[in-house]
Design a protein around this motif. Structure first.
Motif, mmCIF file in Angstrom:
data_model
loop_
_atom_site.group_PDB
_atom_site.id
_atom_site.type_symbol
_atom_site.label_atom_id
_atom_site.label_comp_id
_atom_site.label_asym_id
_atom_site.label_seq_id
_atom_site.Cartn_x
_atom_site.Cartn_y
_atom_site.Cartn_z
ATOM 1 N N SER A 1 0.863 -1.045 0.029
ATOM 2 C CA SER A 1 -0.093 0.063 -0.067
ATOM 3 C C SER A 1 0.911 1.198 0.133
ATOM 4 O O SER A 1 2.085 1.240 0.305
ATOM 5 C CB SER A 1 -0.913 0.022 1.113
ATOM 6 O OG SER A 1 -0.103 0.320 2.354
ATOM 7 N N LEU B 1 -9.090 3.973 0.686
ATOM 8 C CA LEU B 1 -9.781 3.847 2.124
ATOM 9 C C LEU B 1 -9.243 5.137 2.926
ATOM 10 O O LEU B 1 -7.911 5.193 3.090
ATOM 11 C CB LEU B 1 -9.119 2.591 2.580
ATOM 12 C CG LEU B 1 -9.447 2.178 4.147
ATOM 13 C CD1 LEU B 1 -11.219 1.835 3.999
ATOM 14 C CD2 LEU B 1 -8.958 0.836 4.683
ATOM 15 N N TRP C 1 -10.692 -3.360 2.682
ATOM 16 C CA TRP C 1 -9.334 -2.968 1.800
ATOM 17 C C TRP C 1 -9.249 -4.044 0.818
ATOM 18 O O TRP C 1 -8.973 -3.999 -0.309
ATOM 19 C CB TRP C 1 -8.232 -3.183 2.926
ATOM 20 C CG TRP C 1 -6.854 -3.150 1.931
ATOM 21 C CD1 TRP C 1 -6.089 -4.146 1.875
ATOM 22 C CD2 TRP C 1 -6.267 -2.144 1.366
ATOM 23 N NE1 TRP C 1 -4.987 -3.609 1.340
ATOM 24 C CE2 TRP C 1 -5.058 -2.336 0.857
ATOM 25 C CE3 TRP C 1 -6.503 -0.608 1.129
ATOM 26 C CZ2 TRP C 1 -4.078 -1.480 0.164
ATOM 27 C CZ3 TRP C 1 -5.678 0.217 0.626
ATOM 28 C CH2 TRP C 1 -4.397 -0.345 0.050
#
Length: 187
Positions: free
Chosen positions: A14, A159, A152
């Motif tokens: 991420s 998010l 997620w």
């Protein structure tokens, strides 16, 4: 401060976009470990739900900048490096945040129940005082991370994660005291 977790298009875990209250914006690059649950999300949830003002994200909110961060917008403070160093050298809960978030991260990653004993054991490894978190705090942290982890995994959408203004390391107490000479006595 506002955090936005993004799926890393380079194939990593991420990226976290950080928008601080002072207008500075950063990208925090995750240390990819190919987990279902992003490591930085586990940190953010743990610190927010357990009200840790001086964990990683509370320090960032106060002005700390880590090597894994890149400023992408906003005016850079004239004292950014000094301020960051002052915040990070002060006593803080970054180590405790790392320890506790890893316990919650593992529990959610492996679909296990709330890790009550593990949290209290981890607390006791570094602190002599009793763990201050009640079962309800630990349940809330686990369930929040579990719910956000499901969101997620279910979507490639960003998010959003609001960060409470009250959870911020105290930057003003971290520097040397400045003495003003008045001619009569120091104040």
């Amino acid at each position: 401060m506002r955090l936005t977790f993004l799926h890393d298009p380079r194939g990593g875990e991420s990226l976290t976009l950080i928008r601080r209250a002072d207008g500075a914006e950063f990208t925090l690059f995750s240390y990819s470990r190919k987990h279902r649950v992003p490591h930085d999300l586990a940190h953010a949830v743990t610190e927010r739900e357990l009200r840790m003002p001086d964990g990683i994200f509370g320090c960032i909110a106060a002005g700390a900048v880590f090597d894994s961060m890149e400023q992408t917008a906003g005016k850079k403070r004239h004292d950014a490096k000094v301020r960051s160093a002052r915040i990070l050298k002060a006593p803080n809960s970054i180590g405790m945040s790392e320890a506790l978030s890893s316990v919650f991260h593992l529990a959610v990653e492996k679909d296990q129940p709330t890790p009550y004993a593990e949290v209290r054991e981890m607390w006791g490894v570094t602190r002599a005082d009793p763990c201050p978190y009640a079962d309800v705090d630990l349940d809330r942290t686990t369930e929040t991370l579990r719910e956000l982890s499901h969101r997620w995994q279910a979507s490639s959408d960003p998010l959003d994660f609001p960060w409470p203004e009250s959870l911020q390391a105290e930057a003003s107490q971290h520097g040397p005291k400045i003495r003003v000479r008045t001619g009569r006595r120091d104040r």
